[in-house]
Design an enzyme around this catalytic site. Sequence first.
Site, mmCIF file in Angstrom:
data_model
loop_
_atom_site.group_PDB
_atom_site.id
_atom_site.type_symbol
_atom_site.label_atom_id
_atom_site.label_comp_id
_atom_site.label_asym_id
_atom_site.label_seq_id
_atom_site.Cartn_x
_atom_site.Cartn_y
_atom_site.Cartn_z
ATOM 1 N N LYS A 119 -13.661 -5.164 2.380
ATOM 2 C CA LYS A 119 -14.525 -3.999 2.171
ATOM 3 C C LYS A 119 -16.001 -4.300 2.437
ATOM 4 C CE LYS A 119 -11.477 -1.613 -1.074
ATOM 5 N NZ LYS A 119 -11.364 -0.895 -2.358
ATOM 6 N N GLY B 138 -14.778 -5.473 -5.747
ATOM 7 C CA GLY B 138 -15.238 -4.331 -4.956
ATOM 8 C C GLY B 138 -15.083 -2.997 -5.658
ATOM 9 N N ASP C 104 -14.050 5.220 -2.725
ATOM 10 C CA ASP C 104 -13.554 4.677 -3.988
ATOM 11 C C ASP C 104 -14.323 5.232 -5.181
ATOM 12 O OD1 ASP C 104 -11.470 3.060 -3.079
ATOM 13 O OD2 ASP C 104 -12.771 1.325 -2.748
ATOM 14 N N SER D 136 0.811 -1.215 0.000
ATOM 15 C CA SER D 136 0.000 0.000 0.000
ATOM 16 C C SER D 136 0.849 1.272 0.000
ATOM 17 C CB SER D 136 -0.907 0.020 1.235
ATOM 18 O OG SER D 136 -1.633 1.224 1.271
ATOM 19 N N ARG E 166 -14.589 -13.045 -15.738
ATOM 20 C CA ARG E 166 -14.267 -14.424 -16.125
ATOM 21 C C ARG E 166 -15.316 -15.407 -15.610
ATOM 22 N NH1 ARG E 166 -8.566 -16.614 -14.194
ATOM 23 N NH2 ARG E 166 -9.695 -16.420 -12.228
ATOM 24 N N TYR F 179 -1.648 0.442 -10.250
ATOM 25 C CA TYR F 179 -0.724 1.570 -10.333
ATOM 26 C C TYR F 179 0.743 1.168 -10.266
ATOM 27 C CZ TYR F 179 -1.163 1.541 -5.147
ATOM 28 O OH TYR F 179 -1.197 1.199 -3.822
#
Length: 295
Positions: free
Chosen positions: A73, A137, A110, A19, A161, A231
Amino acid sequence: MSYEPPAIYGIIGNPVAHSLSPVMHNAAFKALDVNAVYKLFPLGDQEELKLFMEDLKEENNPIFGLNVTVPYKEEVIPYLDTIDPLAEKIGAVNTLVIDHHRKIHGFNTDGPGFLSHLTDLKFDLRGKRVAILGAGGTTRAIITVMCLLPQGPERITLYNRTRANADRLVEEIGSKINTKLVTVVDEPEDLNIELADILINTTKVGLNENDPLLIDPGSLHKDMLVYDVIYNPLETKLLAQARLKKAQTANGLGMLFFQGVLSFWHWSEIELDDKIKRLMRNSLNNSHPERSEGS
């Protein structure tokens, strides 16, 4: 002079070692001269989560705010004292505020973070055709906020998928809001990417160098935005192919930044000025994490 221990903030999930949230939030705490520190809290299973959440209620617990990443979450929701209406609609929480009475309040930044990043990219969703890869999520948050827009996209096409997971996700969101814009398809080819204005990858495919492309690169085109929530690497194989087609591209750092700014506001009710936001964003851009996705 007595020592005042810092207030603690952090992120819970499994794994969390990747993170970048500590980099961003600790930079903000330092710049604002706030006596607080942001830490990593890896929780290996549901039992660890249960014990951690129960301990948050204890009067002497120094934790006042948390981010939540995969796989918790949705799992944190039963432990909340209140849940924000948007987070309830999404069915997932990524930000916790623990007040001085040790009540736990849940939010989702988010979805709004994603929309803020699109605004920053000068991409207007009105009337657009959206194609999405993945049904986790992040997809849940993105689809919900897009469906709630007064002037949103023309349509959203979703491939996962395991189709049953995508069907379940749309059904769950559709029990709370109107999801008539959303169609689940059987194959990546059915996304009709050659007609899409934006392609969003929310899967983990692309984290590893040898990951395959989920879509035919021939379907990418210059008049679209290709958005990958990953990222690191900063440019996945998908984004590299999109760049070759002269498409606009974006990775997940922007979404991470904007959801982080919103989390910070929930914790502190401080409206960060442009200087602090720039500092937070630069701290992310100057970091070199190992393979990363999510918070």
